[in-house]
Design a protein around this motif. Structure first.
Motif, PDB file in Angstrom:
ATOM      1  N   GLU A   8       0.988  -1.261   0.005  1.00 19.72           N
ATOM      2  CA  GLU A   8      -0.002   0.024  -0.023  1.00 19.72           C
ATOM      3  C   GLU A   8       0.660   1.152  -0.059  1.00 19.72           C
ATOM      4  N   ASN A   9       0.388   2.220  -0.813  1.00 14.55           N
ATOM      5  CA  ASN A   9       1.001   3.581  -1.069  1.00 14.55           C
ATOM      6  C   ASN A   9       2.627   3.358  -1.280  1.00 14.55           C
ATOM      7  N   THR A  10       3.136   2.204  -2.165  1.00 11.78           N
ATOM      8  CA  THR A  10       4.554   2.060  -2.414  1.00 11.78           C
ATOM      9  C   THR A  10       4.617   2.262  -3.956  1.00 11.78           C
ATOM     10  N   PRO A  11       5.381   3.030  -4.430  1.00 12.51           N
ATOM     11  CA  PRO A  11       5.515   2.985  -5.779  1.00 12.51           C
ATOM     12  C   PRO A  11       6.389   1.976  -6.498  1.00 12.51           C
ATOM     13  N   VAL A  12       7.630   1.512  -5.562  1.00 13.64           N
ATOM     14  CA  VAL A  12       8.634   0.801  -6.181  1.00 13.64           C
ATOM     15  C   VAL A  12       9.163   0.083  -5.079  1.00 13.64           C
ATOM     16  N   TRP A  13       9.332  -1.375  -4.885  1.00 13.96           N
ATOM     17  CA  TRP A  13       9.774  -1.840  -3.942  1.00 13.96           C
ATOM     18  C   TRP A  13      10.813  -3.089  -4.257  1.00 13.96           C
ATOM     19  N   VAL A  14      11.792  -3.577  -3.275  1.00 16.68           N
ATOM     20  CA  VAL A  14      12.591  -4.501  -3.775  1.00 16.68           C
ATOM     21  C   VAL A  14      12.670  -5.800  -2.844  1.00 16.68           C
ATOM     22  N   CYS A  25      19.718  -1.218 -11.694  1.00  5.45           N
ATOM     23  CA  CYS A  25      18.439  -0.767 -11.408  1.00  5.45           C
ATOM     24  C   CYS A  25      18.847   0.597 -11.199  1.00  5.45           C
ATOM     25  N   VAL A  26      19.830   1.054 -10.064  1.00  8.65           N
ATOM     26  CA  VAL A  26      20.308   2.416  -9.922  1.00  8.65           C
ATOM     27  C   VAL A  26      20.876   3.372 -11.061  1.00  8.65           C
ATOM     28  N   ASP A  27      21.488   2.644 -11.920  1.00  8.08           N
ATOM     29  CA  ASP A  27      21.894   3.280 -12.900  1.00  8.08           C
ATOM     30  C   ASP A  27      20.724   3.584 -14.017  1.00  8.08           C
ATOM     31  N   ALA A  28      19.725   2.716 -14.224  1.00  5.08           N
ATOM     32  CA  ALA A  28      18.562   2.716 -15.000  1.00  5.08           C
ATOM     33  C   ALA A  28      17.472   3.715 -14.631  1.00  5.08           C
ATOM     34  N   CYS A  29      17.604   4.292 -13.455  1.00  5.50           N
ATOM     35  CA  CYS A  29      16.457   4.980 -12.869  1.00  5.50           C
ATOM     36  C   CYS A  29      16.784   6.392 -13.065  1.00  5.50           C
ATOM     37  N   PRO A  30      16.058   7.064 -13.855  1.00  5.31           N
ATOM     38  CA  PRO A  30      16.101   8.505 -14.401  1.00  5.31           C
ATOM     39  C   PRO A  30      15.816   9.614 -13.105  1.00  5.31           C
ATOM     40  N   CYS A  59       8.250   4.718 -14.568  1.00  2.87           N
ATOM     41  CA  CYS A  59       8.857   4.381 -15.831  1.00  2.87           C
ATOM     42  C   CYS A  59       9.325   2.932 -16.025  1.00  2.87           C
ATOM     43  N   GLN A  60       9.444   2.189 -14.977  1.00  3.82           N
ATOM     44  CA  GLN A  60       9.621   0.728 -14.667  1.00  3.82           C
ATOM     45  C   GLN A  60      11.020   0.480 -15.460  1.00  3.82           C
ATOM     46  N   GLU A  61      11.824   1.446 -15.731  1.00  5.00           N
ATOM     47  CA  GLU A  61      13.320   1.247 -16.083  1.00  5.00           C
ATOM     48  C   GLU A  61      14.061   0.259 -15.313  1.00  5.00           C
ATOM     49  N   CYS A  62      13.672   0.467 -13.966  1.00  3.09           N
ATOM     50  CA  CYS A  62      14.370  -0.315 -12.989  1.00  3.09           C
ATOM     51  C   CYS A  62      14.031  -1.776 -12.956  1.00  3.09           C
ATOM     52  N   GLU A  63      12.871  -2.004 -13.248  1.00  5.66           N
ATOM     53  CA  GLU A  63      12.078  -3.363 -13.176  1.00  5.66           C
ATOM     54  C   GLU A  63      12.758  -4.014 -14.383  1.00  5.66           C
ATOM     55  N   SER A  65      15.256  -3.637 -16.117  1.00  2.44           N
ATOM     56  CA  SER A  65      16.687  -3.769 -16.289  1.00  2.44           C
ATOM     57  C   SER A  65      17.201  -4.736 -15.220  1.00  2.44           C
ATOM     58  N   CYS A  66      16.526  -5.268 -14.359  1.00  3.73           N
ATOM     59  CA  CYS A  66      16.776  -6.084 -13.100  1.00  3.73           C
ATOM     60  C   CYS A  66      17.037  -7.543 -13.878  1.00  3.73           C
ATOM     61  N   PRO A  67      18.217  -8.133 -13.809  1.00  6.75           N
ATOM     62  CA  PRO A  67      18.490  -9.311 -14.090  1.00  6.75           C
ATOM     63  C   PRO A  67      17.841 -10.582 -13.310  1.00  6.75           C
ATOM     64  N   ASP A  68      17.748  -9.931 -12.019  1.00  5.95           N
ATOM     65  CA  ASP A  68      17.206 -10.885 -10.949  1.00  5.95           C
ATOM     66  C   ASP A  68      15.648 -10.955 -10.879  1.00  5.95           C
ATOM     67  N   PHE A  69      14.971 -10.073 -11.316  1.00  2.00           N
ATOM     68  CA  PHE A  69      13.685 -10.022 -11.117  1.00  2.00           C
ATOM     69  C   PHE A  69      13.317  -9.632  -9.638  1.00  2.00           C
ATOM     70  N   ALA A  70      14.170  -8.595  -9.178  1.00  2.00           N
ATOM     71  CA  ALA A  70      14.185  -8.585  -7.637  1.00  2.00           C
ATOM     72  C   ALA A  70      13.355  -7.068  -7.383  1.00  2.00           C
ATOM     73  N   ILE A  71      13.201  -6.349  -8.513  1.00  2.00           N
ATOM     74  CA  ILE A  71      12.443  -4.954  -8.013  1.00  2.00           C
ATOM     75  C   ILE A  71      11.118  -4.857  -8.822  1.00  2.00           C
ATOM     76  N   TYR A  72      10.326  -4.261  -8.274  1.00  2.00           N
ATOM     77  CA  TYR A  72       8.999  -4.026  -8.661  1.00  2.00           C
ATOM     78  C   TYR A  72       8.477  -2.721  -8.732  1.00  2.00           C
ATOM     79  N   VAL A  73       7.642  -2.441  -9.724  1.00  2.00           N
ATOM     80  CA  VAL A  73       6.973  -0.942  -9.969  1.00  2.00           C
ATOM     81  C   VAL A  73       5.502  -1.173  -9.814  1.00  2.00           C
ATOM     82  N   ALA A  74       4.748  -0.380  -9.075  1.00  2.00           N
ATOM     83  CA  ALA A  74       3.342  -0.419  -8.897  1.00  2.00           C
ATOM     84  C   ALA A  74       2.831  -0.137 -10.209  1.00  2.00           C
ATOM     85  N   GLU A  75       1.472  -0.907 -10.301  1.00  2.00           N
ATOM     86  CA  GLU A  75       0.675  -0.202 -11.660  1.00  2.00           C
ATOM     87  C   GLU A  75       0.437   0.814 -11.544  1.00  2.00           C
TER      88      GLU A  75
END
Length: 110
Positions: A8-14, A25-30, A59-63, A65-75
């Motif tokens: 709840e109320n979270t745009p991105v989580w790991v 993902c840090v590099d990909a995040c604008p 933008c979902q760039e972090c999600e 670009s993650c090779p381990d599918f460890a980061i998620y962005v809310a819809e």
């Protein structure tokens, strides 16, 4: 496979148990939302951290670009994302220039 619901109320989580702290993902995040943080229990001595969730533009760039599918962005229907601002771009540049970590003396430009 079931779709993961955003906390709840979270745009991105790991999922730190899947993350290998590669900092891609840090590099990909604008927007400078992510940063590496010191973490002695991590193999590499650092772990990804969501430092500015309110700046996430969805933008979902972090999600993507993650090779381990460890980061998620809310819809988009679940969360109202921010717009990309100059201060977000400046924060991201400072993070990149400091080895993918937010500088300890970094202050937001107001």
């Amino acid at each position: 496979m079931a779709v993961m619901a955003a906390p709840e109320n979270t745009p991105v989580w790991v999922n730190t148990s899947r993350c290998k702290a590669c900092d891609i993902c840090v590099d990909a995040c604008p927007a400078g939302v992510l940063s590496m943080q010191q973490e002695p229990t991590s193999t590499l001595g650092a772990m990804i951290s969501v430092i500015e969730p309110d700046a996430c533009i969805g933008c979902q760039e972090c999600e993507l670009s993650c090779p381990d599918f460890a980061i998620y962005v809310a819809e988009r229907k679940e969360f109202k994302f921010a717009k990309l601002t100059d201060s977000s771009k400046e924060r991201q540049e400072a993070i990149r220039n400091n080895g993918y970590r937010i500088p300890t003396d970094y202050k937001e430009a107001n």
